[in-house]
Write a protein that holds these residues in place. Sequence first.
Motif, short mmCIF file in Angstrom:
data_model
loop_
_atom_site.label_atom_id
_atom_site.label_comp_id
_atom_site.label_asym_id
_atom_site.label_seq_id
_atom_site.Cartn_x
_atom_site.Cartn_y
_atom_site.Cartn_z
N VAL A 281 0.86 -1.19 0.00
CA VAL A 281 0.00 0.00 0.00
C VAL A 281 0.89 1.24 0.00
O VAL A 281 1.81 1.33 0.81
N ILE A 282 0.62 2.15 -0.91
CA ILE A 282 1.36 3.43 -0.97
C ILE A 282 0.38 4.53 -0.57
O ILE A 282 -0.79 4.53 -0.99
N ILE A 283 0.86 5.47 0.23
CA ILE A 283 -0.02 6.53 0.73
C ILE A 283 0.57 7.89 0.39
O ILE A 283 1.73 8.18 0.73
N TRP A 284 -0.22 8.70 -0.29
CA TRP A 284 0.14 10.08 -0.61
C TRP A 284 -0.64 11.02 0.31
O TRP A 284 -1.74 10.68 0.76
N GLY A 310 -0.92 -5.78 -7.81
CA GLY A 310 -1.36 -6.00 -6.44
C GLY A 310 -1.18 -4.81 -5.52
O GLY A 310 -1.72 -4.80 -4.40
N GLN A 311 -0.43 -3.80 -5.95
CA GLN A 311 -0.27 -2.61 -5.11
C GLN A 311 -1.51 -1.73 -5.17
O GLN A 311 -2.22 -1.68 -6.16
N VAL A 312 -1.75 -1.02 -4.05
CA VAL A 312 -2.88 -0.10 -3.97
C VAL A 312 -2.35 1.26 -3.53
O VAL A 312 -1.49 1.34 -2.63
N PHE A 336 -8.69 8.71 -2.20
CA PHE A 336 -9.05 7.71 -3.20
C PHE A 336 -8.21 6.46 -3.02
O PHE A 336 -7.01 6.54 -2.72
N ALA A 337 -8.84 5.31 -3.20
CA ALA A 337 -8.12 4.04 -3.29
C ALA A 337 -8.06 3.66 -4.77
O ALA A 337 -9.09 3.57 -5.44
N ILE A 338 -6.83 3.46 -5.27
CA ILE A 338 -6.63 3.19 -6.70
C ILE A 338 -5.78 1.93 -6.84
O ILE A 338 -4.72 1.82 -6.21
N ASP A 339 -6.25 0.99 -7.62
CA ASP A 339 -5.51 -0.27 -7.76
C ASP A 339 -4.49 -0.19 -8.88
O ASP A 339 -4.34 0.84 -9.55
N SER A 340 -3.77 -1.29 -9.10
CA SER A 340 -2.66 -1.29 -10.07
C SER A 340 -3.14 -1.25 -11.52
O SER A 340 -2.33 -1.10 -12.42
#
Length: 529
Positions: A281-284, A310-312, A336-340
């Motif tokens: 999971v990456i968070i901005w 698989g990263q979000v 926002f949650a954004i998938d790969s």
Amino acid sequence: MIQRLAGKVILLSGWRRAGLAVLMGALASFALPPYDFFAVCLVSFPVLVWLIDGAVDNAGAGPIRRLLPAAAIGWWFGFGYFVFGLWWIGNALLVDAENFAWAIPFAIFGLPAFLAFFYALATALARLFWSDGIGRVLALAFGFGIAEWLRSFVLTGFPWNAIGYAAMPVPVLMQSSVITGLLAMNVLAVIVFAMPALLVDRRDIKTGLALVILLVSAHVGYGVYRLSTAPIEAKGPQVRIVQPSIAQDLKWEATARKDIFAKYLAMTSEAPKDGKPRPQVIIWPETSVPYILTKAPEALKGIADTLQDGQVLLAGAIRVEEPGGGEEPLYYNSIFAIDSNGEITGAADKVHLVPFGEYLPFEKMLRRFGVNEVVEMPGGFTAAASRRSLPVTDAFNVLPLICYEAIFPAEMSYQGPPAAAIVNVTNDAWYGDTPGPYQHFRQAQLRAVEQGLPLVRAANNGLSGVVDPYGRIIDALALNAVGVVDAAVPAKAQLPLGEAARRYQFWVVICLVLIASLAYFLRRRTRVG
């Protein structure tokens, strides 16, 4: 010597009395981050007690006018406390100085002048049943408890820098909050801070000393016990927090948008260091995406090209709804949650908006005078109707808090699946290198302890980091640093009290203190009579 000093304080009048109250309030502000010198409260609150001792009633006046001298002392104390604790808010208006520089005096002095009325109420309430010895310390604690409770919700609330934070500067001293909550901690902190006032006449000194020893021993002892039995477990996904430290005056510059977005993508794709696994999971931070995502397919494609399978990505961005039928679009401050694949899989909107920052109270009237919100959107931002947990992966849901939503302990309830962590995204670049970002981080840190949830915090210029549910910082970036934090999300903690019991923490403590202070008040009246 102390008796002589107290006597001089009690006998002060006019500007000297007001000036000393301001000075003591200012001194108390140094108990807050980044200074955390809580010992100053052991000076400022006893002096406040002596100032109230000398607040002579207006003999023959009505009940409210008789309280005005004590209320004035509380107001001056609060004014000093909030000016020195919140002066950094004025820094936000320098970002667009051409349009908002005129409002700087209102931010630096106007807001503290308003907040000081809560402390005026605190000292007026205390004066209602002011007695001698320990009774007046308990009365003052009751007054501050009620004032801080009101400050948490009146006019949408602004419980920033509540007195109780001064008693919780490090994790070992944060653990009591799971029993007391912040509101009750405000009461107990004032009892301890004000107790040295008894050194003057030594009335009830043994009782006061015993009470302080009991409260401090319980506070420290419980913290030591809880941390000694608290494992550091990483049961959640590996996360990456991106902290780019984008200058606030560049964030919405049209010419800078591509470079800003490219910087986020580059930091997202950096290889992990020190043998750490790839983040899931990456968070901005808050409003990190300089586009309206639903209208910028090229931005979503850039995210898809950057994320590995698989990263979000959890990204702060502005969300827009267009009702149609000629109605104005609605703007939301969102995560926002954004998938790969570059698909938006979920979103959470901010529930508690910043007055004058994200929306304009009394909008029609104030716009006639040329007043606008600092973050200008057509019609301002719209608040979400309720808070919901945000699904990130099949096994990982988070409690989303945007910006200063993390300062409201009473607003942590949410709908949806149970959260495994708090995700707090913010942009404190508005406030520059000031105490503001440190104070903001501390309050988010306390929410993690109170909720028994780990905290993952992404701030544009800091402080960003991962905090376990006991308030211990796992990893973090300094203010204005540029970099990423890669860490595994810690496991949740078991709370000693259920949610129902925690609702009544404050009222149990405030009622006990009120009963005790009334007993001392009635004892004094009986003795005098």
